[in-house]
Design an enzyme around this catalytic site. Structure first.
Site, PDB file in Angstrom:
ATOM      1  N   ASN A  12      13.863   0.809 -95.653  1.00 51.88           N
ATOM      2  CA  ASN A  12      13.071   0.776 -96.878  1.00 51.88           C
ATOM      3  C   ASN A  12      13.786   1.673 -97.883  1.00 51.88           C
ATOM      4  OD1 ASN A  12      11.252   0.940 -98.920  1.00 51.88           O
ATOM      5  ND2 ASN A  12       9.617   1.911 -97.724  1.00 51.88           N
ATOM      6  N   LYS A  62      13.104   2.096-100.920  1.00 54.12           N
ATOM      7  CA  LYS A  62      12.180   2.655-101.917  1.00 54.12           C
ATOM      8  C   LYS A  62      12.753   2.508-103.329  1.00 54.12           C
ATOM      9  CE  LYS A  62      10.164   5.488 -98.359  1.00 54.12           C
ATOM     10  NZ  LYS A  62       9.390   6.660 -97.982  1.00 54.12           N
ATOM     11  N   HIS A 114       2.370  -0.175 -97.714  1.00 49.32           N
ATOM     12  CA  HIS A 114       3.076   1.094 -97.497  1.00 49.32           C
ATOM     13  C   HIS A 114       2.213   2.246 -97.999  1.00 49.32           C
ATOM     14  CE1 HIS A 114       6.019   4.297 -97.773  1.00 49.32           C
ATOM     15  NE2 HIS A 114       6.701   3.620 -96.857  1.00 49.32           N
ATOM     16  N   GLU A 159       2.843   4.696 -99.700  1.00 48.51           N
ATOM     17  CA  GLU A 159       3.032   5.048-101.118  1.00 48.51           C
ATOM     18  C   GLU A 159       2.282   4.066-102.014  1.00 48.51           C
ATOM     19  OE1 GLU A 159       7.273   5.290-100.629  1.00 48.51           O
ATOM     20  OE2 GLU A 159       6.888   7.019 -99.337  1.00 48.51           O
ATOM     21  N   GLU A 216       3.147   4.398 -89.831  1.00 45.92           N
ATOM     22  CA  GLU A 216       3.835   5.471 -90.549  1.00 45.92           C
ATOM     23  C   GLU A 216       2.840   6.576 -90.872  1.00 45.92           C
ATOM     24  OE1 GLU A 216       7.648   3.859 -92.586  1.00 45.92           O
ATOM     25  OE2 GLU A 216       5.995   3.680 -93.993  1.00 45.92           O
ATOM     26  N   GLY A 221       9.255  11.390 -95.235  1.00 43.80           N
ATOM     27  CA  GLY A 221      10.080  12.173 -96.155  1.00 43.80           C
ATOM     28  C   GLY A 221       9.947  13.677 -95.988  1.00 43.80           C
ATOM     29  N   SER A 278      10.494   9.934 -91.124  1.00 46.47           N
ATOM     30  CA  SER A 278      11.594  10.837 -90.768  1.00 46.47           C
ATOM     31  C   SER A 278      12.373  10.381 -89.529  1.00 46.47           C
ATOM     32  CB  SER A 278      11.087  12.275 -90.608  1.00 46.47           C
ATOM     33  OG  SER A 278      10.565  12.746 -91.843  1.00 46.47           O
TER      34      SER A 278
END
Ligand code: 13P
Length: 249
Positions: A9, A11, A97, A99, A167, A173, A213
């Site tokens: 991904n 992003k 996702h 985000e 996730e 991150g 991560s």
């Protein structure tokens, strides 16, 4: 047997040239595609260039969008439709996702509508679920994830084209990976949930990826776990060498 899937991904990183070059470098790697499926998810503007790079390499790498809108066309300024991403070369889409859920406030209902439309259009869907740190600390991680899953998959009859990605938001991150044991516990819970709704045959074949991560030095331990079938990789997928190390765990 479930074939591992390692998905990148990217992003909101990379310009057109950088994305095409990275796709070319990933495709040039020494990957045994009979053992592992590989997916690249660039931003919308880079899907065409990445698809062309993949095509010219001749490698069976899947190209995915990172999101999509429910409507085919119309007055929806700033949105991108399923025919558009397919026309650009995407065969898959990441939906839900964290985000999208947390920064852009997407609801399970909206994600569910996108899941339906994407499956109807023949796309592979990578459906993401995951709890926040405070939810894990409050001991409600399983409930939160299963609720997201149930609502995001409401009315979906067939999981043939669906991949699930767990996730945990606190691991994205941050450099904090879930331990292989914690990840496995959630993956097993997700698979039990799929068994209850879709039956054992489907539950045994659906792939559940871990994301958060993932790095070259932790992928092997994660992949040893029975219910971890691959990874959705952010930061470590932005360099060909680290992503290839993850693919070839
Ligand atoms: P990182 O690998 O950078 O933690 O990102 C994970 C992720 O969000 C993949 O979708």
């Amino acid at each position: 047997m479930r074939k591992p899937l390692i998905a990148a991904n990217w992003k909101m990183f990379l310009n057109v040239k950088e994305a095409a070059d990275l796709a070319g470098a990933v495709c040039n790697g020494n990957t045994d595609y009979s053992k592992t499926d590989v997916m690249l998810a660039p931003s919308f503007t880079n899907i065409t260039a990445v698809s062309e790079a993949v095509k010219s390499s001749g490698k069976p790498v899947i190209v995915a969008a990172q999101n999509v809108y429910t409507e085919e066309s119309g007055a929806f300024t700033g949105e991108v439709s399923i025919p558009m991403i397919k026309g650009a070369g995407a065969g898959a889409v990441i939906l839900g996702h964290s985000e999208r859920r947390n920064v852009f406030k997407e609801t399970d209902e909206f994600i569910n509508a996108k899941v339906h439309k994407s499956i109807e259009a023949g796309l592979t869907v990578v459906l993401c679920v995951g709890e926040l740190l405070q939810e894990r600390e409050a001991g409600v991680a399983f409930e939160v994830v299963l609720a997201q899953l149930g609502k995001s998959l409401a009315g979906v009859k067939d999981l043939n084209k669906v991949v699930i990605a767990y996730e945990p938001v606190w691991a994205i991150g941050t450099g904090k990976t879930a331990s292989p044991e914690d990840a496995q516990a959630m993956h097993a819970e997700i698979r039990r949930f799929i068994t209850r709704i879709y039956g054992e045959h489907t539950a045994k074949s659906v792939r559940i990826l871990y994301g958060g991560s993932v790095k070259p030095d932790n992928i092997a331990d994660l992949m040893k776990k029975d219910d971890i079938d691959g990874a959705l990789v952010g930061g470590a997928s932005l360099k060909a060498d680290s992503f290839l190390k993850i693919i070839n765990f």
